[in-house]
Every structure is written in structure tokens, then in C-alpha cells.
Design a protein around this motif. Structure first.
Motif, mmCIF file in Angstrom:
data_model
loop_
_atom_site.group_PDB
_atom_site.id
_atom_site.type_symbol
_atom_site.label_atom_id
_atom_site.label_comp_id
_atom_site.label_asym_id
_atom_site.label_seq_id
_atom_site.Cartn_x
_atom_site.Cartn_y
_atom_site.Cartn_z
ATOM 1 N N ASN A 1 0.823 -1.229 0.000
ATOM 2 C CA ASN A 1 0.000 0.000 0.000
ATOM 3 C C ASN A 1 0.854 1.276 0.000
ATOM 4 O O ASN A 1 0.325 2.377 0.167
ATOM 5 N N GLN A 2 2.182 1.121 -0.190
ATOM 6 C CA GLN A 2 3.063 2.297 -0.211
ATOM 7 C C GLN A 2 3.743 2.484 -1.571
ATOM 8 O O GLN A 2 4.661 3.297 -1.705
ATOM 9 N N LYS A 3 3.301 1.739 -2.579
ATOM 10 C CA LYS A 3 4.007 1.772 -3.868
ATOM 11 C C LYS A 3 3.971 3.166 -4.513
ATOM 12 O O LYS A 3 4.981 3.637 -5.040
ATOM 13 N N ASP A 4 2.825 3.832 -4.471
ATOM 14 C CA ASP A 4 2.738 5.171 -5.074
ATOM 15 C C ASP A 4 3.624 6.162 -4.313
ATOM 16 O O ASP A 4 4.345 6.963 -4.911
ATOM 17 N N ALA A 5 3.591 6.057 -2.988
ATOM 18 C CA ALA A 5 4.408 6.968 -2.158
ATOM 19 C C ALA A 5 5.893 6.735 -2.439
ATOM 20 O O ALA A 5 6.685 7.689 -2.507
ATOM 21 N N ALA A 6 6.275 5.476 -2.606
ATOM 22 C CA ALA A 6 7.690 5.160 -2.860
ATOM 23 C C ALA A 6 8.134 5.742 -4.201
ATOM 24 O O ALA A 6 9.239 6.281 -4.331
ATOM 25 N N ARG A 7 7.271 5.640 -5.192
ATOM 26 C CA ARG A 7 7.603 6.186 -6.518
ATOM 27 C C ARG A 7 7.769 7.711 -6.457
ATOM 28 O O ARG A 7 8.667 8.278 -7.067
ATOM 29 N N PHE A 8 6.878 8.341 -5.709
ATOM 30 C CA PHE A 8 6.939 9.799 -5.516
ATOM 31 C C PHE A 8 8.281 10.165 -4.865
ATOM 32 O O PHE A 8 8.993 11.072 -5.308
ATOM 33 N N SER A 9 8.629 9.444 -3.824
ATOM 34 C CA SER A 9 9.902 9.673 -3.124
ATOM 35 C C SER A 9 11.076 9.418 -4.070
ATOM 36 O O SER A 9 12.046 10.189 -4.104
ATOM 37 N N LEU A 10 10.987 8.349 -4.843
ATOM 38 C CA LEU A 10 12.071 8.000 -5.777
ATOM 39 C C LEU A 10 12.323 9.139 -6.764
ATOM 40 O O LEU A 10 13.473 9.557 -6.974
#
Ligand SMILES: CC(C)(COP(=O)(O)OP(=O)(O)OC[C@H]1O[C@@H](n2cnc3c(N)ncnc32)[C@H](O)[C@@H]1OP(=O)(O)O)[C@@H](O)C(=O)NCCC(=O)NCCSC(=O)C[C@@](O)(CC(=O)O)C(=O)O
Ligand SMILES: [Mg+2]
Length: 303
Positions: A49-58
Motif C-alpha cells: 500500500n506504499q508503492k505510489d508513495a515510494a515512486r513519488f519519493s524515488l
């Protein structure tokens, strides 16, 4: 905005250090530890459930942190997930050096990633072909298809075996001496050398067991790996020391090369150096050792 230099297929990659792409505490200054590459992970280190947040951070990491000479690779989610296409767009838009395909199993997987990387390069105005690819082989099928995988794309610079997933598939645990992965490591090494790409061993998960770690790293070097995935900064130094040619190896290589040139001029093809027979393959390997020593910063001689 950070613009990274053009990625190099054949650079030094003794250590590739994993970190969760979403964790500022890990990614903000990861270059200070001196690994040759870092792997910003969008896959298993990131909760579903954190995949979108991780991409944003990346994306913001890639655009704002200057990693200097440290290579920046991104591990994308597997091709059986709903995430990988957006992962690739983010990697390319951010200007990372390369993509690590998690759980790669076939040449088709590589070609699929290649097609999407090209489409993203066109979409974001990035030089076509700039984004490199490496394959993580994490299953028996991946190992069986190693050669077709590493020859599937001109962007391919290497492959890595992934012990966590691989041992799970084989119903085995880490064994002292590595017999549980010996055949797979060997098969992957053969495929990589046949294809002329680099080859990396898996990470060692027991970060407090330095004795077991060191034994594995030493075996990796003896088997012919180019480097290793690592998960903690304290694993870096020993890998770098182990993969660098020793003073004794460097001295012997220098002696061999100097004498070989003299012998060839005198019309001799085979002879001995310090009691060991040498001919052309030994000469060529000695040149490789000195080039590696130079790249590792332990040799500045004139050969
Ligand atoms: C294990 C632990 C939580 C321990 O943390 P700890 O905090 O207890 O560690 P400490 O030693 O105390 O840290 C001292 C200082 O170093 C900093 N520091 C630590 N680790 C750092 C790091 N990696 N990068 C930058 N910085 C780091 C830390 O922030 C601190 O900085 P500071 O506070 O400023 O002093 C941490 O290391 C970590 O997260 N590792 C990466 C784990 C990961 O990504 N796993 C997924 C990829 S594998 C996989 O998926 C399996 C695979 O797929 C693999 C394959 O494909 O090959 C397969 O199938 O096998
Ligand atoms: Mg894995």
C-alpha cells in the motif's frame, strides 16, 4: 535539478547496496558509504500500500540528490504486478542509470522492459538507449534461462542471483559453504561470461553474522563474480577489499607482463615465471588483473 553522467555498462560494481526508495533516512546520503552502486528499491522493501508513495519519493530523490560517482539503479516491481509500467516511467523521468528487473524469468521479460524504457525515454526527452538494464534471477526458471536473458538486450550490463527468493523456490536455507546454491551460481556465471556481461552474487541477510558473510564473499571471488548485492553499509568494505587484487597478485601480474613482452620479442611462446608455466591466456589474464587493480584504486603502475 540533478543531471547524471551517461551510464557505463562496464564500470566497477563490487557492491550494489539496496535501500527502500521511500526511506529518507537511508537514501538521503547513501553515497557516503562508498558502495559502487546503490539500488533504490520499489519492490519487496516497499509495502504493497506504499508503492505510489515510494515512486513519488524515488522521483524527488533522483531529481534532488547528487550521488556523484555512485551508480543509481532502481529495482522495479515484477512484471506480474500492476506497478512495473509506472515504475519504469518514474525511473526514466528521474534519470536513474539503470533498471534492475526483479524476478526476471525470460528474454521476453527483458524485451518488455526494454520497450517500455524506450517509450519512456521518448516521452520524457531522454536520450534513447541511455537507461541500462540488469536482471535479477530469483527462480529456477530464471537460472535455467540465464543465457537468453542476458543476451536479450544491448542495454543489459549484468545479472544477479537473488538468494531469498531462489532458496524459497528450492525449499532450502542458507548453508555454510553455499552448497545449496552452488549449481545455480555456477550456471549463472557461465551464462554471464558467455554473454560478456557482469555477474553479481546475492545479498547476505544476516547482517550481524560477519563471519558467515566473509566466508560467502571469499567464495564469491573464488568463483569469479564481479560483485555482490549488499543490504547494510557495514558489508561494503570487506567486499571491496576481497574483490581487489592483492599486492602479491599485482606484483606477479607485472612480472608476467614485462617478461612476456621480452619473451615474445625473442620468439618464445611458453616459459615459466616463478616456477609457473605461462603462455598467452596467462598474459591476457594478468592484464585484466592490473586493469581491475587500477579501477579498485590499488595500482597506479605503468602497465
Ligand atoms: C536491514 C536494515 C533494516 C538494518 O537497519 P539498521 O538501522 O538496524 O542498520 P544499522 O547497521 O544500525 O545502520 C547504520 C546506519 O546505516 C544506515 N543504513 C543501514 N542500512 C542502509 C542501507 N541499506 N542503505 C543506506 N543506509 C543504510 C542507517 O540508516 C544508519 O544510519 P544512521 O542512522 O545515520 O547512523 C537496513 O540495513 C536496511 O534497510 N537494509 C536494506 C534492506 C532492503 O532494502 N531489503 C530489500 C532488498 S533485499 C531483497 O529484497 C531480497 C532479494 O530480492 C535480494 C536480491 O534480489 O538480491 C532476494 O530475493 O534475495
Ligand atoms: Mg527477491
Amino acid at each position: 535539478m540533478i543531471t547524471r553522467p551517461k551510464p557505463q555498462k562496464n564500470r566497477l560494481r563490487r557492491t550494489m547496496m539496496f535501500m527502500n526508495a521511500q526511506k529518507p533516512g537511508l537514501i538521503k546520503d547513501a553515497y557516503i558509504y562508498g558502495s559502487d552502486s546503490i539500488i533504490l528499491d520499489l519492490e519487496d522493501a516497499v509495502a504493497e500500500n506504499q508503492k505510489d508513495a515510494a515512486r513519488f519519493s524515488l522521483y524527488h530523490t533522483l531529481k534532488t540528490i547528487d550521488y556523484g560517482d555512485t551508480e543509481v539503479i532502481v529495482r522495479i516491481n515484477g512484471l506480474d504486478t500492476p506497478h512495473w509500467q509506472e515504475d519504469i516511467r518514474c525511473v526514466v523521468a528521474g534519470g536513474a542509470d539503470g533498471i534492475r528487473i526483479a524476478k526476471c524469468e525470460s528474454a521476453k521479460d527483458v524485451k518488455t522492459v526494454e520497450e517500455h524504457a524506450l517509450a519512456a525515454e521518448r516521452e520524457f526527452g531522454v536520450e534513447e538507449g541511455r537507461t541500462l538494464i540488469m536482471a535479477a534471477l530469483e527462480s529456477p526458471k530464471g537460472i535455467m534461462n540465464a543465457y537468453e536473458i542476458v543476451t536479450a538486450s544491448p542495454r543489459m550490463f549484468g545479472c544477479a542471483i537473488s538468494g531469498g527468493d531462489f532458496r524459497k523456490s528450492m525449499h532450502v536455507q542458507i548453508v555454510k559453504g553455499g552448497i545449496e546454491m552452488l549449481a545455480a551460481r555456477g550456471q549463472m556465471l557461465l551464462a554471464a561470461r558467455a554473454a560478456g556481461v557482469q555477474c553479481f552474487d546475492t545479498m547476505y541477510p544476516n547482517i550481524d553474522d560477519m563471519e558467515g558473510f566473509k566466508a560467502e564473499v571469499s567464495q564469491n571471488r573464488e568463483m569469479g563474480f564481479d560483485g555482490k548485492s549488499v543490504v547494510n553499509p557495514k558489508q561494503i568494505q570487506f567486499v571491496h577489499e576481497t574483490f581487489a587484487p592483492t599486492k602479491k597478485e599485482i606484483a606477479y601480474a607485472e612480472k608476467l607482463i614485462r617478461s612476456f613482452n621480452e619473451q615474445v620479442d625473442a620468439g618464445v611462446g611458453v616459459y615459466t615465471v616463478d616456477g609457473k608455466m605461462v603462455d598467452i591466456p596467462f598474459f591476457e589474464d594478468a592484464k585484466r588483473i592490473l586493469a581491475l587493480a587500477r579501477a579498485c584504486g590499488v595500482y597506479d603502475g605503468d602497465l
